[in-house]
Design an enzyme around this catalytic site. Structure first.
Site, PDB file in Angstrom:
ATOM      1  N   GLU A 160      32.229  36.287  46.630  1.00 17.84           N
ATOM      2  CA  GLU A 160      33.464  36.764  45.992  1.00 17.84           C
ATOM      3  C   GLU A 160      33.451  38.287  45.919  1.00 17.84           C
ATOM      4  OE1 GLU A 160      36.230  35.792  42.091  1.00 17.84           O
ATOM      5  OE2 GLU A 160      34.061  35.566  41.890  1.00 17.84           O
ATOM      6  N   ASN A 174      30.830  40.270  30.293  1.00 21.15           N
ATOM      7  CA  ASN A 174      32.191  40.670  29.933  1.00 21.15           C
ATOM      8  C   ASN A 174      32.531  40.302  28.487  1.00 21.15           C
ATOM      9  OD1 ASN A 174      34.831  41.516  30.127  1.00 21.15           O
ATOM     10  ND2 ASN A 174      35.468  39.933  31.583  1.00 21.15           N
ATOM     11  N   GLU A 220      30.073  29.987  37.465  1.00 22.34           N
ATOM     12  CA  GLU A 220      30.068  31.415  37.117  1.00 22.34           C
ATOM     13  C   GLU A 220      29.628  31.658  35.671  1.00 22.34           C
ATOM     14  OE1 GLU A 220      34.218  32.181  38.224  1.00 22.34           O
ATOM     15  OE2 GLU A 220      34.662  32.624  36.148  1.00 22.34           O
ATOM     16  N   HIS A 261      29.431  34.590  42.174  1.00 21.60           N
ATOM     17  CA  HIS A 261      30.519  35.227  41.436  1.00 21.60           C
ATOM     18  C   HIS A 261      30.474  36.734  41.697  1.00 21.60           C
ATOM     19  CE1 HIS A 261      32.493  35.723  37.187  1.00 21.60           C
ATOM     20  NE2 HIS A 261      33.413  35.513  38.105  1.00 21.60           N
ATOM     21  N   ARG A 288      27.952  28.847  41.894  1.00 23.01           N
ATOM     22  CA  ARG A 288      28.606  30.157  41.832  1.00 23.01           C
ATOM     23  C   ARG A 288      27.960  31.163  40.883  1.00 23.01           C
ATOM     24  NH1 ARG A 288      32.512  32.476  43.050  1.00 23.01           N
ATOM     25  NH2 ARG A 288      33.531  32.554  41.019  1.00 23.01           N
ATOM     26  N   GLU A 294      37.826  25.533  42.184  1.00 22.41           N
ATOM     27  CA  GLU A 294      36.764  26.158  41.371  1.00 22.41           C
ATOM     28  C   GLU A 294      36.909  25.794  39.899  1.00 22.41           C
ATOM     29  OE1 GLU A 294      36.486  30.324  42.169  1.00 22.41           O
ATOM     30  OE2 GLU A 294      35.752  30.807  40.164  1.00 22.41           O
ATOM     31  N   TRP A 297      38.387  27.357  28.535  1.00 22.30           N
ATOM     32  CA  TRP A 297      38.923  28.081  29.683  1.00 22.30           C
ATOM     33  C   TRP A 297      37.798  28.552  30.554  1.00 22.30           C
ATOM     34  CZ3 TRP A 297      38.977  32.963  31.716  1.00 22.30           C
ATOM     35  CH2 TRP A 297      38.169  33.901  31.030  1.00 22.30           C
ATOM     36  N   HIS A 316      40.924  38.170  45.796  1.00 26.69           N
ATOM     37  CA  HIS A 316      41.952  37.512  44.990  1.00 26.69           C
ATOM     38  C   HIS A 316      43.346  37.952  45.426  1.00 26.69           C
ATOM     39  CE1 HIS A 316      39.120  36.940  41.271  1.00 26.69           C
ATOM     40  NE2 HIS A 316      38.551  36.559  42.397  1.00 26.69           N
ATOM     41  N   TYR A 360      46.108  33.264  32.650  1.00 23.63           N
ATOM     42  CA  TYR A 360      44.956  34.140  32.825  1.00 23.63           C
ATOM     43  C   TYR A 360      44.792  34.526  34.290  1.00 23.63           C
ATOM     44  CZ  TYR A 360      40.306  35.821  33.569  1.00 23.63           C
ATOM     45  OH  TYR A 360      39.257  36.593  33.977  1.00 23.63           O
ATOM     46  N   HIS A 383      39.609  27.501  36.171  1.00 21.95           N
ATOM     47  CA  HIS A 383      39.095  28.096  34.922  1.00 21.95           C
ATOM     48  C   HIS A 383      38.754  27.072  33.844  1.00 21.95           C
ATOM     49  CE1 HIS A 383      39.170  32.244  36.011  1.00 21.95           C
ATOM     50  NE2 HIS A 383      40.397  32.135  36.473  1.00 21.95           N
ATOM     51  N   ASP A 433      34.181  42.559  36.733  1.00 22.61           N
ATOM     52  CA  ASP A 433      33.568  42.773  35.422  1.00 22.61           C
ATOM     53  C   ASP A 433      32.048  42.628  35.427  1.00 22.61           C
ATOM     54  OD1 ASP A 433      33.221  39.758  34.643  1.00 22.61           O
ATOM     55  OD2 ASP A 433      35.346  39.937  35.126  1.00 22.61           O
ATOM     56  N   ARG A 488      41.556  33.857  47.395  1.00 26.76           N
ATOM     57  CA  ARG A 488      41.758  32.957  46.257  1.00 26.76           C
ATOM     58  C   ARG A 488      43.178  33.167  45.752  1.00 26.76           C
ATOM     59  NH1 ARG A 488      39.565  33.455  40.078  1.00 26.76           N
ATOM     60  NH2 ARG A 488      41.495  34.622  39.979  1.00 26.76           N
ATOM     61  N   ASP A 500      41.225  28.622  41.663  1.00 23.25           N
ATOM     62  CA  ASP A 500      40.365  28.591  40.476  1.00 23.25           C
ATOM     63  C   ASP A 500      41.128  27.942  39.316  1.00 23.25           C
ATOM     64  OD1 ASP A 500      38.516  29.125  38.470  1.00 23.25           O
ATOM     65  OD2 ASP A 500      38.288  31.241  38.987  1.00 23.25           O
TER      66      ASP A 500
HETATM   67  O1  EZ4 Z   1      37.168  34.820  34.745  1.00 25.40           O
HETATM   68  O2  EZ4 Z   1      34.920  37.400  35.753  1.00 25.40           O
HETATM   69  O3  EZ4 Z   1      36.196  33.747  39.813  1.00 25.40           O
HETATM   70  N1  EZ4 Z   1      36.397  34.650  39.064  1.00 25.40           N
HETATM   71  C1  EZ4 Z   1      36.796  34.534  37.818  1.00 25.40           C
HETATM   72  C2  EZ4 Z   1      36.846  35.759  36.940  1.00 25.40           C
HETATM   73  C3  EZ4 Z   1      36.240  35.457  35.580  1.00 25.40           C
HETATM   74  C4  EZ4 Z   1      35.795  36.726  34.898  1.00 25.40           C
HETATM   75  C5  EZ4 Z   1      35.094  36.424  33.575  1.00 25.40           C
HETATM   76  O4  EZ4 Z   1      34.505  37.571  33.048  1.00 25.40           O
HETATM   77  O5  EZ4 Z   1      37.090  33.436  37.404  1.00 25.40           O
HETATM   78  O6  EZ4 Z   1      38.152  36.217  36.818  1.00 25.40           O
HETATM   79 CO    CO Z   2      36.266  31.856  38.619  1.00 19.91          CO
END
Ligand code: EZ4
Ligand code: CO
Length: 405
Positions: A342, A39, A265, A315, A286, A239, A405, A124, A161, A215, A319, A149, A213
């Site tokens: 996921e 991505n 991830e 993961h 992941r 996560e 992040w 999600h 985000y 991040h 994307d 999630r 999550d």
């Molecule tokens: O931020 O796939 O768990 N999933 C995530 C995603 C990631 C994106 C990064 O390209 O955290 O939203």
């Molecule tokens: Co994630």
């Protein structure tokens, strides 16, 4: 019979978002597909493939999956890293696809056969406010998902985000010449998250599987505090609590909380996670198939993890392409220590290019019975969606300092 690779083509297409696809064709007319999407760095991995791997692929024995993996990993001085490993991952997936088609078997059969009937999926749910989040969870449950999630807005922040201010899904990357900048405040997040997650648990009842999550935004001390405050919420996992380049830092988190931890991830090889696994500093690893160098390497990571009772939970965002999702499901069906997959889902345009055989029903996934990975790519449709610049956002703290992040 020798089955050689006669053509290797790289396709960059953007049906709602960018994907990098590798197409391998063999001397007996078989076609294998691999996903190479990273991505926001799509053109870098496309060049890595086109300029550096394709010349060495043409003429190679298509049957030699492991030797080809070793050739591109061990044989290249510059190992590891997301771009190189995604390129190897695409080659590996495409070769497994070819081997399955040659054998007339779905790839999960070549990996030892099914160890379960189907794979538990999580998706999600997002909402800026608690009521919006609960609405989103209700929609996901109505779709059949048993694991969700949950992410929300944070009072005092303009953007977070992965959470849209208006109801509906989110796109991980924006559009345009550069990344959008977001502002982040850890204190505001830590004041809000425990109460929010507790309210979600109270509203949905004890049975729904909930995940959250972070991040990579916290220090180990902050993460330990957050984990401890969430123990009664019964999360399936927390996560990416910290940036995990320094694997040993997770020890501090573990000392403070028994909340299950998932990470990985952004990892590319076992060398990103071997201490996390062997010291059991995490519960779930992941890595995505594409970003971990394909089925061949992720299979080894999972075998290593099995020794330590660490489970895989690949993961599966929007994307990376449906080819990656299919590969993940074949591996998941054939691997005992896969816990959950996921499944963020895709814009409908994606399926105009990628025709998938895998199925999602009642919150479970299955790769299907088609030979190979079971995904076909419509190249004419792909050509209608040229690459468009798009990047993940970047985060700064309130004083303007760049933030992990
Ligand atoms: O931020 O796939 O768990 N999933 C995530 C995603 C990631 C994106 C990064 O390209 O955290 O939203
Ligand atoms: Co994630």
């Amino acid at each position: 019979m020798t089955r050689t690779i006669t053509h290797a083509d790289v396709i960059v297409t953007s049906p709602s978002r960018n994907f990098v696809t590798l197409k391998l064709t063999t001397s007996d007319g078989l076609v294998g597909w691999g996903d190479a999407t990273v991505n926001g760095r799509e053109l870098a991995v496309a060049s890595y493939l086109r300029d550096h791997l394709v010349p060495a692929l043409v003429g190679r024995d298509a049957e030699k999956i492991e030797d080809t993996w070793q050739y591109f990993y061990r044989g290249v001085y510059w190992r590891r890293g997301p771009i190189g490993m995604a390129a190897i991952g695409a080659v590996d997936m495409a070769l497994w696809d070819i081997k399955g088609k040659a054998a007339g078997m779905p790839v999960y059969q070549l990996l030892g056969g099914a160890v379960r009937d189907k794979i538990l999926a999580y998706t999600h749910a997002t909402g800026w406010t608690l009521p919006e989040l609960l609405d989103s969870v209700a929609v996901r449950r109505a779709e059949g998902f048993r694991a969700v999630r949950v992410q929300s807005g944070v009072p005092g922040l303009d953007t977070v985000y992965g959470v849209s201010r208006t109801p509906g899904g989110y796109e991980p990357a924006g559009r345009g010449a550069g990344p959008v900048e977001e502002r982040w405040d850890t204190s505001a997040y830590l004041r809000h998250a425990p109460e929010l997650l507790r309210s979600v648990r109270e509203a949905v009842g004890p049975e729904l599987t909930l995940l959250h999550d972070v991040h990579h935004r916290l220090t180990p001390t902050e993460a330990g505090r957050l984990g401890r405050s969430l123990e009664d919420v019964d999360l399936f996992w927390l996560e990416d609590v910290t940036p995990a380049e320094n694997q040993t830092l997770l020890r501090a988190v573990r000392q403070h909380t028994t909340v299950p931890l998932a990470i990985g991830e952004v990892f590319n090889t076992i060398w990103d996670a071997h201490e996390l696994i062997s010291e059991r500093l995490i519960d779930y690893i992941r890595m995505a198939v594409v970003h971990a160098g394909g089925i061949s390497h992720l299979r080894k990571v999972l075998a290593f993890a099995e020794v330590y009772q660490v489970k895989g939970a690949p993961h599966g965002p929007s994307d990376v392409s449906p080819i990656n999702m299919a590969a993940s499901l074949h591996l998941g069906l054939a691997t005992t220590n896969i816990a959950i997959q996921e499944h963020m889902g895709y814009d409908p345009l994606v399926f105009e290019v990628f025709h998938v055989g895998y199925q999602l029903a009642d919150g479970y996934l299955h790769p299907g019975e088609a030979p190979g990975l079971g995904v076909d790519v419509d190249e004419k449709a792909a050509a209608h969606f040229p690459y468009r610049q798009a990047y993940l956002p970047v985060a700064r703290t309130l004083d303007g300092t760049m933030k992990d992040w």
